[in-house]
Write an enzyme that holds these catalytic residues in place. Structure first.
Site, short mmCIF file in Angstrom:
data_model
loop_
_atom_site.label_atom_id
_atom_site.label_comp_id
_atom_site.label_asym_id
_atom_site.label_seq_id
_atom_site.Cartn_x
_atom_site.Cartn_y
_atom_site.Cartn_z
N SER A 1 135.66 -53.89 -10.78
CA SER A 1 134.79 -52.72 -10.82
C SER A 1 133.46 -53.06 -11.50
CB SER A 1 135.47 -51.59 -11.58
OG SER A 1 136.69 -51.28 -10.95
N ARG A 2 133.47 -54.06 -12.36
CA ARG A 2 132.25 -54.41 -13.10
C ARG A 2 131.27 -55.23 -12.26
NH1 ARG A 2 136.05 -54.36 -17.82
NH2 ARG A 2 135.32 -52.63 -19.11
N GLN B 1 140.60 -48.38 -25.01
CA GLN B 1 140.57 -49.82 -24.75
C GLN B 1 139.15 -50.37 -24.66
OE1 GLN B 1 142.75 -49.25 -20.87
NE2 GLN B 1 141.53 -50.99 -20.21
N HIS C 1 138.75 -50.78 -5.54
CA HIS C 1 138.27 -51.73 -4.53
C HIS C 1 139.49 -52.35 -3.83
CE1 HIS C 1 139.42 -54.56 -7.60
NE2 HIS C 1 138.51 -54.09 -8.44
N ALA C 2 139.22 -53.33 -2.96
CA ALA C 2 140.32 -53.91 -2.16
C ALA C 2 141.42 -54.50 -3.03
CB ALA C 2 139.75 -54.98 -1.22
N HIS D 1 142.57 -53.22 -5.87
CA HIS D 1 143.47 -52.11 -6.22
C HIS D 1 144.31 -51.70 -5.00
CE1 HIS D 1 140.11 -51.27 -9.20
NE2 HIS D 1 141.17 -51.29 -9.98
N MET E 1 141.84 -47.59 -13.63
CA MET E 1 140.75 -46.84 -14.27
C MET E 1 139.76 -46.36 -13.21
SD MET E 1 140.14 -48.37 -18.02
CE MET E 1 139.02 -49.68 -17.57
N GLY E 2 140.20 -46.39 -11.94
CA GLY E 2 139.35 -45.88 -10.88
C GLY E 2 138.31 -46.88 -10.42
O1 PAF Z 1 143.73 -52.72 -15.63
C1 PAF Z 1 143.31 -51.57 -15.80
O2 PAF Z 1 142.66 -50.97 -14.94
C2 PAF Z 1 143.59 -50.87 -17.11
O3 PAF Z 1 143.54 -51.76 -18.18
C3 PAF Z 1 144.89 -50.07 -17.12
C4 PAF Z 1 146.11 -50.99 -16.93
C5 PAF Z 1 144.87 -49.04 -16.01
C6 PAF Z 1 145.06 -49.34 -18.46
O4 PAF Z 1 144.01 -48.46 -18.70
#
Ligand code: PAF
Length: 281
Positions: free
Chosen positions: A188-189, A61, A34-35, A37, A30-31
């Site tokens: 991210s939060r 979601q 960070h490290a 990802h 979801m963008g």
């Molecule tokens: O983990 C996430 O960032 C999200 O839940 C995902 C898997 C990209 C689905 O929107």
């Protein structure tokens, strides 16, 4: 790295690679990368010839009172990071591409049982949104495998069940949780936390470690869970749950069971809701 927003370009790029016999790994996100990802992108790279990532803040979601509108959108920085980590293709679909009839009218996939407990119980509809968007993304990208982060442990189980039941021809791979030096899992939060909350936040991981120790010493599950909730409250959190569960299906373990387990917690610091988990093995 190429960035594409439409399905036709995405499919043309992926099909060209596939025709050349290349193996394709996919990292959905979801963008606000960070490290944690980027570790998933690197993991994908070790097993693929080409890595596709997606950035899509998925409206279905998020609950009505959650942070969909203020969720950090940092595409320019995300792109720089993905280039640095040698991502080949970035898919950035619009809401219309993902939900042509609008999110409120979209098809919805419910993953029962493993999707109903813990996060599913505290965030009704959350995993329906996750399962739906992940199914759509996997059908659109058609990767050989997709990589998910272990911090969202329950999400990985929901996705596995989805892939299994839809018989999607791909593998699911899990990255490990990347933590700050003080134990806080990258998320991210975390950027929502003020200085005082940030100072308290590592107590989430400390509580998980305490749960593991205490349970492995032989204390009863319910007692450990109750004490962990109180411990989190004392540390300034508003906890949703602190649970010891079976890692593979989140079922409650039998009294004597001591392997294949993990602890999971979800708790708020002010408005910010954090989750984390720790394997006992
Ligand atoms: O983990 C996430 O960032 C999200 O839940 C995902 C898997 C990209 C689905 O929107």
């Amino acid at each position: 790295m190429r960035t594409v927003a439409d399905l036709r370009s995405l499919r043309a790029a992926v099909q060209a690679w596939r025709k050349d016999g290349q193996r394709i790994g996919f990292v959905p996100t979801m963008g606000n990368l960070h490290a944690g990802h980027f570790a998933l992108v690197e993991l994908a790279h070790r097993h693929a010839d080409r890595v596709v990532a997606s950035v899509f803040v998925n409206p279905t979601q998020f609950g009505p009172n959650e942070d969909y509108t203020r969720y950090p959108r940092t595409l320019a920085e995300d792109s720089v990071g993905l280039v640095e980590h040698q991502c080949d293709l970035l898919f950035v679909p619009s809401v219309e591409t993902m939900y042509p009839g609008g999110p409120a009218h979209a098809l919805s996939i419910h993953v029962p049982e493993v999707g109903d407990t813990l996060e599913g119980a505290h965030r009704p509809g959350h995993f329906d949104g996750v399962a739906t968007v992940v199914a759509k993304l996997l059908v659109m990208v058609e990767p050989d495998f997709a990589v998910f982060g272990a911090k969202d442990w329950q999400q990985t189980l929901v996705v596995r069940r989805l892939v299994q039941e839809l018989a999607l021809p791909l593998d699911i791979m899990l990255g490990t949780i990347v933590r700050e030096e003080d134990g806080l899992a990258l998320s991210s939060r975390n950027r929502y936390l003020d200085a005082a909350q940030r100072a308290r936040a590592p107590q989430l991981h400390a509580t998980l470690q305490w749960m593991r120790e205490s349970f492995m010493e032989g204390h009863a599950r319910a007692a450990v869970e109750g004490a962990a909730m109180r411990r989190l409250e004392r540390a300034g959190f508003i906890p949703d749950y602190a649970a010891v569960r079976r890692a593979d299906d989140l079922a409650i373990p039998a009294d004597a069971e001591r392997t294949g387990l993990l602890a999971l917690v979800a708790a708020r610091l002010g408005e910010t809701r954090l989750i984390d988990n720790l394997s006992f093995d």
